[in-house]
Write an enzyme that holds these catalytic residues in place. Structure first.
Site, mmCIF file in Angstrom:
data_model
loop_
_atom_site.group_PDB
_atom_site.id
_atom_site.type_symbol
_atom_site.label_atom_id
_atom_site.label_comp_id
_atom_site.label_asym_id
_atom_site.label_seq_id
_atom_site.Cartn_x
_atom_site.Cartn_y
_atom_site.Cartn_z
ATOM 1 C CD GLU A 15 -2.506 1.344 2.668
ATOM 2 O OE1 GLU A 15 -3.483 2.114 2.736
ATOM 3 O OE2 GLU A 15 -2.114 0.650 3.639
ATOM 4 C CG ASP A 35 -6.164 4.253 2.109
ATOM 5 O OD1 ASP A 35 -6.587 5.409 1.946
ATOM 6 O OD2 ASP A 35 -6.191 3.660 3.211
ATOM 7 C CD GLN A 88 -7.095 -0.064 4.258
ATOM 8 O OE1 GLN A 88 -6.142 0.656 3.979
ATOM 9 N NE2 GLN A 88 -7.086 -0.865 5.308
ATOM 10 C CD GLU A 147 -6.296 2.110 7.543
ATOM 11 O OE1 GLU A 147 -5.418 1.563 8.227
ATOM 12 O OE2 GLU A 147 -6.124 2.418 6.349
#
Length: 258
Positions: A143, A178, A204, A240
């Site tokens: 990530e 993300d 996310q 998140e």
């Protein structure tokens, strides 16, 4: 419709960690993820998930040595033995809860380090991790993190992540996409989701720039959720984010999806 997973490291912090599994289920989540479960015994984490009736879909490998300011060790020359030890610890926890994804933290660039050497170390460690996790039927995720969150993090963008995945060439290695980090670094979220779809193993969400719940910032999540649905993304989307206030009050945005 997006499949949402509650991140128990950031949501439901009004109660102790092991109670957050049940809190997430009561709020309508069928799945959870978390960052670092290592302050608790694997059996206790597994019992909390089992009793709550939620699936664990992701957690991180350990961060390394806090005294060194480490945020992962995968890119750090000389720390290969530590990387392998912490990977085994992560596997122990993944086995306990039947989690099929591990986010393998890259690490922070040491001052004066040779980036070429860091990349070689990173790729070699990921090759080891991918082979080791293949035997466990677990995917390894990488990530990119924004400098606002982790300064000097080695994996600093989607192009770099894709390049690493191509060099790695492992069937069980994927991008952790993300929305918050990529918006802070690059933007073009819809376009990147489309172009990188085959590489994405997990998503996310958090709004930008505050990293609070969707609807508190500049990202159009209603559009993006429709977009990734239309693309055919069927994986989990982890929540998140840091609630701006009470977790349940802040989950109003998620009611149509839970």
């Amino acid at each position: 419709m997006p499949k949402l997973a509650a991140n128990l490291s950031t949501l439901f912090t009004e109660v102790p960690f092991l109670e957050r599994f049940a809190a997430a289920r009561r709020a309508g989540f069928r799945a959870v993820e978390y960052q670092y479960p290592y302050d608790f015994q694997p059996a206790d984490v597994a019992a909390a998930a089992r009793e709550a009736g939620v699936q664990v879909v992701l957690h991180n490998t350990p961060r390394g040595d806090p005294a060194r300011g480490e945020h992962g060790t995968a890119c750090l020359p000389g720390r290969e033995a530590v990387f392998r030890e912490t990977l085994e610890r992560a596997i122990e926890y993944a086995r306990a809860v039947s989690c099929s994804r591990l986010h393998c933290l890259a690490g922070v660039i040491p001052q004066g380090a040779d980036r070429g050497e860091l990349r070689r170390t990173y790729v070699q460690n990921l090759k080891y991790a991918a082979a080791r996790l293949q035997r466990e039927r677990i995917s390894v995720l990488i990530e990119p993190l924004s400098p606002r969150t982790v300064g000097s993090y080695f994996l600093g963008g989607s192009a770099q992540a894709v390049s690493v995945l191509e060099e790695l060439g492992a069937d069980n290695a994927f991008l952790q996409f993300d929305f918050f980090h990529l918006q802070m670094m690059e933007g073009d979220l819809a376009g990147k989701a489309e172009r990188l779809l085959a590489r994405i193993g997990h998503m996310q969400v958090a709004d930008a720039p505050g990293r609070h719940e969707p609807g508190t910032g500049e990202i159009n999540f209603e559009f993006l959720f429709r977009h990734v649905d239309a693309l055919g993304y069927g994986g989990w989307i982890g929540c998140e984010y840091n609630p701006a206030g009470d977790t349940l009050e802040g989950l109003k945005w998620a009611k149509p999806y839970l």
